[in-house]
Write a protein that holds these residues in place. Structure first.
Motif, short mmCIF file in Angstrom:
data_model
loop_
_atom_site.label_atom_id
_atom_site.label_comp_id
_atom_site.label_asym_id
_atom_site.label_seq_id
_atom_site.Cartn_x
_atom_site.Cartn_y
_atom_site.Cartn_z
N LEU A 1 46.10 31.94 32.66
CA LEU A 1 45.15 33.02 32.43
C LEU A 1 44.87 33.72 33.75
N GLY A 2 45.37 34.94 33.86
CA GLY A 2 45.14 35.75 35.05
C GLY A 2 44.34 36.98 34.70
N VAL A 3 43.67 37.55 35.69
CA VAL A 3 42.83 38.73 35.52
C VAL A 3 43.34 39.79 36.50
N ILE A 4 43.66 40.99 35.98
CA ILE A 4 44.16 42.06 36.83
C ILE A 4 42.96 42.87 37.33
N LEU A 5 42.52 42.55 38.55
CA LEU A 5 41.38 43.26 39.13
C LEU A 5 41.85 44.55 39.77
N LEU A 6 41.01 45.59 39.68
CA LEU A 6 41.29 46.90 40.25
C LEU A 6 40.06 47.36 41.02
N ASN A 7 40.27 47.78 42.26
CA ASN A 7 39.17 48.23 43.09
C ASN A 7 39.09 49.75 43.05
N LEU A 8 38.13 50.27 42.28
CA LEU A 8 37.88 51.70 42.22
C LEU A 8 36.81 52.14 43.21
N GLY A 9 36.30 51.19 43.97
CA GLY A 9 35.29 51.51 44.98
C GLY A 9 35.91 52.15 46.19
N ASP A 10 35.07 52.55 47.14
CA ASP A 10 35.57 53.21 48.34
C ASP A 10 35.67 52.28 49.54
N ALA A 11 35.43 50.99 49.32
CA ALA A 11 35.53 50.00 50.41
C ALA A 11 36.36 48.81 49.95
N PRO A 12 36.99 48.10 50.88
CA PRO A 12 37.71 46.88 50.50
C PRO A 12 36.74 45.88 49.86
N PHE A 13 37.27 45.04 48.97
CA PHE A 13 36.46 44.04 48.29
C PHE A 13 37.14 42.69 48.43
N GLU A 14 36.37 41.68 48.81
CA GLU A 14 36.92 40.34 49.01
C GLU A 14 36.64 39.45 47.80
N VAL A 15 37.72 38.93 47.23
CA VAL A 15 37.63 37.96 46.14
C VAL A 15 37.72 36.58 46.75
N THR A 16 36.73 35.75 46.49
CA THR A 16 36.70 34.41 47.06
C THR A 16 36.90 33.35 45.98
N HIS A 17 37.31 32.19 46.40
CA HIS A 17 37.53 31.07 45.50
C HIS A 17 36.25 30.73 44.75
N GLY A 18 36.33 30.65 43.43
CA GLY A 18 35.19 30.30 42.61
C GLY A 18 34.34 31.48 42.18
N MET A 19 34.63 32.68 42.69
CA MET A 19 33.85 33.87 42.35
C MET A 19 34.00 34.19 40.86
N ARG A 20 32.91 34.60 40.24
CA ARG A 20 32.95 35.07 38.86
C ARG A 20 33.56 36.47 38.85
N ILE A 21 34.74 36.63 38.23
CA ILE A 21 35.48 37.88 38.35
C ILE A 21 35.60 38.67 37.05
N ALA A 22 35.37 38.05 35.92
CA ALA A 22 35.51 38.71 34.62
C ALA A 22 34.76 37.88 33.60
N GLN A 23 34.74 38.38 32.37
CA GLN A 23 34.13 37.60 31.30
C GLN A 23 35.04 37.58 30.09
N ALA A 24 34.97 36.47 29.37
CA ALA A 24 35.79 36.26 28.17
C ALA A 24 34.89 36.35 26.95
#
Length: 150
Positions: free
Chosen positions: A97-120
């Motif tokens: 199960l993978g999640v395709i994250l997309l950064n539409l913001g104007d700054a870099p975004f850091e994804v860290t281990h254990g971060m809540r990234i999406a919802q099912a």
């Protein structure tokens, strides 16, 4: 009827990360977490997308689907959404199960281990019967995008 989703960790996944969970009594979505499996944090540049693994495989019950949706807080605060809008995990899929994250913001975004990234979100998904035939008429008819107002 409350569906049961069987969850299995992929080889090398962090056994200490929680399974998908509802963060409030009325939540429709269970949070999915990033499992970077010993990798450093992932930096998503503005406009970039990346497949982020959850470290999980799931067995969704027949007749149901698992919708993977963005988290509103990440969208509002950082412009983080999903590249495929709402992703669908079919009942017969058993891969990672993978999640395709997309950064539409104007700054870099850091994804860290254990971060809540999406919802099912679990939803009924009956298969329809498709057949060719004449369509009935409606008040809207053939009028498409924007035809019902702004």
């Amino acid at each position: 009827m409350t569906p049961t989703v069987i969850v299995e960790r992929v080889e090398g996944a962090d056994p200490n990360l929680p399974l998908p969970s509802y963060e409030s009594a009325g939540a429709a979505g269970a949070d999915l977490r990033a499992d970077l499996m010993g990798e450093p944090p992932l930096t998503l540049a503005s406009g970039a997308r990346s497949l982020v693994q959850t470290g999980l495989r799931v067995a969704v019950p027949d007749g149901w689907e698992m919708q993977v949706r963005p988290r509103s807080g990440l969208a509002l605060k950082h412009g983080i959404t999903l590249a495929n809008a709402v992703g669908t995990i079919d009942a017969d899929y058993r891969g990672p199960l993978g999640v395709i994250l997309l950064n539409l913001g104007d700054a870099p975004f850091e994804v860290t281990h254990g971060m809540r990234i999406a919802q099912a979100v679990l939803a009924p998904a009956p298969q329809g019967i498709w057949r060719e035939g004449a369509l009935d008429t409606t008040g809207r008819g053939v009028h498409g995008f924007g035809s019902t107002g702004a």
